[in-house]
Design an enzyme around this catalytic site. Structure first.
Site, short mmCIF file in Angstrom:
data_model
loop_
_atom_site.label_atom_id
_atom_site.label_comp_id
_atom_site.label_asym_id
_atom_site.label_seq_id
_atom_site.Cartn_x
_atom_site.Cartn_y
_atom_site.Cartn_z
N HIS A 181 -7.07 -6.15 0.88
CA HIS A 181 -5.92 -5.30 0.60
C HIS A 181 -4.71 -5.82 1.38
CE1 HIS A 181 -3.67 -1.84 -0.52
NE2 HIS A 181 -3.82 -1.16 0.60
N SER A 241 0.84 -1.19 0.00
CA SER A 241 0.00 0.00 0.00
C SER A 241 0.89 1.25 0.00
CB SER A 241 -0.96 -0.06 1.20
OG SER A 241 -2.05 0.79 0.98
#
Ligand SMILES: *[C@@H]1O[C@H](CO)[C@@H](O)[C@H](O)[C@H]1NC(C)=O
Ligand SMILES: *[C@@H]1O[C@H](CO)[C@@H](O)[C@H](O)[C@H]1NC(C)=O
Ligand SMILES: *[C@@H]1O[C@H](CO)[C@@H](O)[C@H](O)[C@H]1NC(C)=O
Ligand SMILES: *[C@@H]1O[C@H](CO)[C@@H](O)[C@H](O)[C@H]1NC(C)=O
Ligand SMILES: *[C@@H]1O[C@H](CO)[C@@H](O)[C@H](O)[C@H]1NC(C)=O
Length: 399
Positions: free
Chosen positions: A345, A211
């Site tokens: 994620h 991320s």
């Protein structure tokens, strides 16, 4: 030896830094760059809605040789520092270090100021320490940099906060990502100067993170030539995505992160970038060229098709285009992209393991023939990315 494993892995806090080691190999100095040009002070911007040409210098000259491509990369590094990321300071005056049970203490002194930071070396498998991490080879060890300690990334008010800015001043132009890159460079300095510290093979240094820290991992790979293998995971816009394609996604109605949003959210980019965020066509680069700075070293982009905010079309098109750099150098399989959906994620799905393992085998292990040809997305119809819409230049065969 402090670590029993023969492979050593360095990770940053979340931007994990993978360092792999076998014995104490050292890296020969890079060949001289020759006469690389310096960027003109008054840069002439011209609008280019397509992805800019990685193989043509600002002055219009084509790149034909490897030496010229090295110079073009230096030019692109200057462009990114000036217009997006801020300045990466040179190696500081003095670096001292010590190791206690594997944890490193690094003290850096420059122009009368000092900072001390402590990269750690977890003894458990990395995924137990950081759930947001790709699985590392069993015989790898890790060094973790607390990147927030170096340059904070809470929100837009984090600008200039962290040990990097204690050393270089709150007015340093460096974005948080450049500050982390600088700190990674200092860890590698320590490993180089004291090879006995961690049993690190300096020819097998890697970086990873997910991320926001995947964005950081890509920037580190782009700017730190001693990193052998760069693996940004789900880095999204501002990482493996291209600004122009993300803007196009948003204008087509997909709620995705763009440059104009990102500069209000955090301090990953320099304040100089603000002037471009409402018209990214003015940028003399896009992130296919950031990725291209990693070449000829290895890059594997791990990505997620299922999260619009990350800009899957943008990442796919951008990284597929970035691969042209390795194509031009005759080593297309030293750069891969693997994009798979249907998972949280930063949760690395087992289905992607066959894409990751060959990269470790080839660049950290001893299997030069491992098949690292990985350019794939599970998105329908190649996510609609049409090369001709974004690319108006040819890929040369660089001599
Ligand atoms: C190394 O750092 C980790 C994380 O901060 C800490 O838990 C551990 O106690 C440290 N080990 C030593 C020997 O200082
Ligand atoms: C440096 O930053 C401070 C705020 O931290 C600001 O007041 C000052 O004007 C800046 N100086 C320069 C030369 O930019
Ligand atoms: C947005 O829509 C236009 C018009 O259909 C299309 O050409 C373009 O490729 C789309 N952008 C993206 C990123 O898919
Ligand atoms: C970009 O446009 C938005 C919306 O019009 C505006 O709020 C913002 O200030 C602009 N950003 C810059 C850096 O000009
Ligand atoms: C390597 O993998 C790619 C992608 O799976 C495949 O197309 C190719 O045939 C493989 N090459 C070899 C030599 O096995």
């Amino acid at each position: 030896m402090l670590l029993k494993q023969s492979l050593t892995t360095i990770l940053l806090s979340l931007p994990a830094f993978v360092l792999s080691a076998r014995g104490h190999h050292t890296v020969p100095p890079p060949p001289p760059l020759g006469r690389c040009g310096v960027l003109p002070e008054n840069f002439q911007f011209k609008s280019d809605p397509k992805l800019p040409d990685p193989f043509t210098f600002v002055n219009g000259a084509p790149v034909e040789t490897k030496l010229e491509f090295s110079c073009r990369q230096e030019e692109v590094r200057q462009l990114f520092q000036r217009f997006e990321l801020g300045t990466l300071p040179p190696k500081p005056e003095k670096i001292t270090s010590s190791v206690s049970n594997g944890n490193i203490t690094i003290t850096v002194t420059n122009e009368g100021k000092s900072i001390t930071f402590n990269p750690t070396t977890p003894t458990q498998p990395m995924q137990q320490v950081h759930s947001q991490c790709i699985p590392l080879p069993a015989n790898a060890a890790s060094i973790v940099l607390n990147n927030n300690d170096i340059a904070l990334q809470n929100d837009a008010s984090s600008r200039g906060i962290g040990k990097f800015y204690d050393l270089y001043g709150t007015n340093a132009t460096a974005s948080s990502m450049i500050a982390w890159t600088w700190a990674i460079g200092r860890i590698i300095d320590v490993l180089e100067s004291t090879p006995g510290h961690l049993n690190v093979d300096l020819t097998k240094i890697g970086v990873t993170g997910c991320s926001r820290n995947g964005k950081g991992a890509l920037v580190a790979g782009a700017f730190e030539p001693r990193i052998t293998l760069t693996i940004p995971q789900e880095s999204g816009s501002g990482g493996a995505g291209c600004w122009r394609i993300s803007d196009s996604m948003l204008s087509n109605g997909t709620v995705t992160q763009t440059a104009s949003e990102i500069v209000q959210e955090n301090v990953w980019f320099s304040v100089a970038f603000d002037q471009f965020v409402n018209d990214t066509s003015l940028l003399p680069f896009d992130h296919h060229m950031l990725a291209g700075l990693v070449a000829p070293r290895a890059l594997l982009v791990i990505d997620n098709t299922g999260i619009d905010w990350l800009g899957p079309e943008s990442v796919w098109g951008c990284m597929k285009t970035a691969n042209t750099v390795w194509q031009a150098l005759g080593i297309p399989d030293h750069m891969g992209v693997s994009q798979v959906g249907n998972h949280d994620h930063c949760a690395f799905p087992a289905i992607e393991q066959p894409d990751l393992t060959p990269f470790f085998d080839k660049f950290f292990g001893n299997n030069p023939s491992a098949n690292t040809t990985v350019i794939k997305t599970d998105g329908a119809d190649g996510l609609g990315f049409v090369d001709a819409q974004w690319i108006d230049w040819k890929v040369p065969r660089i001599r």
